[in-house]
Design an enzyme around this catalytic site. Structure first.
Site, PDB file in Angstrom:
ATOM      1  N   ASP A 270      39.490  36.855  41.990  1.00 20.75           N
ATOM      2  CA  ASP A 270      38.893  35.596  42.424  1.00 20.75           C
ATOM      3  C   ASP A 270      37.534  35.860  43.074  1.00 20.75           C
ATOM      4  O   ASP A 270      37.379  36.800  43.859  1.00 20.75           O
ATOM      5  CB  ASP A 270      39.847  34.936  43.438  1.00 20.75           C
ATOM      6  CG  ASP A 270      39.352  33.596  43.937  1.00 20.75           C
ATOM      7  OD1 ASP A 270      39.082  32.718  43.092  1.00 20.75           O
ATOM      8  OD2 ASP A 270      39.231  33.425  45.160  1.00 20.75           O
ATOM      9  N   GLU A 306      36.366  36.593  37.990  1.00 19.28           N
ATOM     10  CA  GLU A 306      35.740  35.278  38.046  1.00 19.28           C
ATOM     11  C   GLU A 306      34.401  35.409  38.749  1.00 19.28           C
ATOM     12  O   GLU A 306      34.348  35.517  39.973  1.00 19.28           O
ATOM     13  CB  GLU A 306      36.624  34.284  38.812  1.00 19.28           C
ATOM     14  CG  GLU A 306      35.996  32.891  38.879  1.00 19.28           C
ATOM     15  CD  GLU A 306      36.249  32.141  40.186  1.00 19.28           C
ATOM     16  OE1 GLU A 306      36.078  30.911  40.192  1.00 19.28           O
ATOM     17  OE2 GLU A 306      36.592  32.764  41.207  1.00 19.28           O
TER      18      GLU A 306
END
Ligand code: CA
Length: 574
Positions: A270, A306
């Site tokens: 993330d 990401e």
């Protein structure tokens, strides 16, 4: 003596090659999931299988890494456990609920059934957390009680591996929750210090897990009841970890080892661009550290990052050696996929954009695996990008995603054309199993979610309708998994077949002298298109698969090929 040594070395090399070959062909399991996956490919498809492609390359030195990379080229379903399936009636989705609907995602029978045929699963965070979305973690080595237990996770992993699916976990390590014991210890210690006194590492190392200061720098918030501030870029309850601290890296290595030991196949990282704010080089270094730490533990662990930024920025993260980065340029309302499906951009640009990015990524990491996706939990759902009734565009857009090379991701519910836009909560609505919100398994959705008016039917309505979005996308997944070059090849443009609403391109794999290469023809226009195949692809006249949104009349007469309006054809050499 010297000759004996050489002989021993040659014997060892031959044995190693033989073992590698047997593993590749599935006779010797490398791990349970890989074997099942290859079996699945064999029985699913009449075409050349992935293992056969590899046996042709047995003398190439990079064979084992190529095999691993092939295993990364999957079709991966992104699931928000909270909204997927509730097993105990509290309205919150959970791991036993997900397990109970695993047959929907992949029923383990490659030859039949009504499953989506996904070959991978990405679970959004499942660790204990105080928020519904769970991106602020309080314990990296547990399962949120609302989702279930570690044993439930073990059962899910086993069931996925039985079906040949891999499972990756969302790993948000840019920050923790303020409720994480590390932050709690640090905060309590700093509050206990007399005014003006410096913190001492031996007394409380957790202070160095975060970024505390007596000054309120940019991105810092006050620590209540103290003279201290801490870095919290996303939200005051999400304190940024100090990823340079050796103790933090040791903790994170333990977390990675813990989950890999339990059988997790990799991680989705993330917010990698936030690891070091305004210092992308340090962020790339840390991404390399995570990737290498995971692969040290399990060389076939898969890592996808990401990096939500423009393409040139996120591409730089491939320099870390990370396997994959989400391909944001193609995703979302203004991405290349939706613009192409919406005819705002010329279809002619689609292949060019794929070729360009393949060259860009390869220049930064030669063994990159692209991670195309169309939407995710942070974006409005795909059906929101088109006018009412434009189901054909909803279908074609997801097909464009699924025919991209690499590991293609599909956000849960997109296969039904679910709606949901605006607030994040709306983008994470309950999986639309049934029109009855009280039907078994239905979730309540996050608090703050607005009422969402669905345009296309629930799964119950779509499952038996051959023209449904669901059955179209199932077929697109099946084609992707059946023609290995689609996910594993490189794109070659065919300039003679590049038009505003019609395009042809080749997806080529270096193995097998092109026998598994696929010619893809796409017509997003309102009328059928008939074109003569140019010399470079004149042999591609063997129609292997089709995706239709309406008219089903495709025709092949010698080199003249007719693609109906809204149709996609997949052709190979005879
Ligand atoms: Ca529940």
């Amino acid at each position: 003596m010297e000759n004996k040594k050489i002989l021993r070395w040659i014997t060892a090399a031959i044995i190693a090659l033989l073992v590698a070959y047997l593993r590749m062909t599935g006779y010797l399991p490398e791990s349970a999931q890989e074997t099942v996956h290859e079996d699945q490919t064999v029985s699913e498809s009449e075409y050349e299988t992935a293992s056969e492609i590899h046996s042709a390359e047995e003398n190439e030195p990079l064979q084992s890494s190529l095999l691993t990379r092939d295993g990364f080229c999957r079709t991966t379903y992104e699931v928000f456990v909270y909204s997927f399936c509730d097993s105990d009636g509290d309205g919150i989705g959970d791991l036993p609920g997900l397990l109970s609907r695993l047959d929907y995602i992949n029923d383990g029978d490659p030859a039949g059934g009504q499953d989506l045929g996904m070959t991978g699963l990405w679970l959004m965070p499942v660790f204990p957390s105080n928020t519904y979305h769970k991106y602020d973690v309080t314990d990296f080595a547990g399962i949120d009680p609302a989702y279930g237990t570690l044993e439930d996770m073990d059962a899910l992993l086993a069931a996925c591996h039985e079906r040949g699916m891999t499972v990756i976990l969302d790993l948000p390590v840019n920050h923790t929750s303020t409720a994480h014991p590390w932050f709690q210890e640090a905060a309590a210690y700093l509050r206990s210090l007399p005014p003006g006194q410096e913190a001492v590492k031996e007394e409380c190392p957790y202070v160095w897990y975060y970024q505390f200061a007596r000054e309120q720098y940019d991105g810092y918030v006050p620590l209540p009841d103290s003279e201290w501030y801490y870095e919290a870029r996303f939200w005051s309850e999400m304190p940024d970890l100090n990823l340079t601290t050796g103790e933090v890296r040791q903790e994170l290595e333990n977390v990675i080892d813990f989950w890999l030991d339990r059988g997790v196949d990799g991680f989705r990282l993330d917010a990698v661009t936030s690891y070091y704010t305004d210092n992308p080089e340090a962020g790339i270094d840390f991404t390399r550290w995570i990737t290498e730490t995971a692969k040290k533990k399990n060389p076939s662990a898969y890592i996808v990052g990401e990096a939500w930024a423009d393409q040139n920025t996120y591409a730089q993260y491939y320099r870390s050696g990370i396997d994959s980065l989400f391909d944001f340029a193609f995703a979302g309302r203004d991405g290349i996929i939706s613009r192409t499906a919406n005819r705002k951009g010329d279809l002619r640009y689609f292949a060019e954009a794929m070729v360009q990015e393949e060259e860009l990524y390869a220049s930064l990491n030669p063994s990159f695996v692209n991670a195309p996706f169309y939407t995710n939990h942070d974006m409005d759902r795909g059906a929101e990008y088109y006018m009412e009734g434009e189901a054909a565009k909803v279908k074609i857009a997801e097909a464009l995603n699924l025919l991209m090379a690499g590991n293609a991701f599909v956000y849960y519910g997109e296969e039904l054309g679910m709606k949901g836009a605006g607030r994040d909560e709306n983008r994470r609505a309950p999986m639309y199993w049934n029109d009855d919100p009280h039907a078994a398994g239905m979730c309540s959705g996050p608090a703050g979610m607005e009422e969402i008016r669905m345009e296309y039917g629930s799964l119950e309505k779509q499952a038996d309708d051959p023209n449904s979005i669901f059955n179209y996308i199932r077929e697109a997944v099946r084609i992707r998994e059946s023609l290995p070059a689609i996910a594993r090849g490189r794109t070659v443009r065919i300039p003679e077949l590049e038009e505003d609403s019609f395009i042809g391109f080749l997806r080529t794999s270096s193995a097998k002298q092109g026998a598994d290469d696929v010619l893809v023809l796409i017509n997003t226009g309102d009328t059928a298109v008939t074109r003569r195949l140019p010399d470079s692809v004149a042999e591609y006249r063997n129609l292997r698969a089709t995706l239709y949104t309406g008219d089903r009349n495709s025709m092949i007469e010698d080199r003249e090929i007719t693609v109906p309006a809204g149709g996609i054809l997949f052709l190979q050499k005879p």
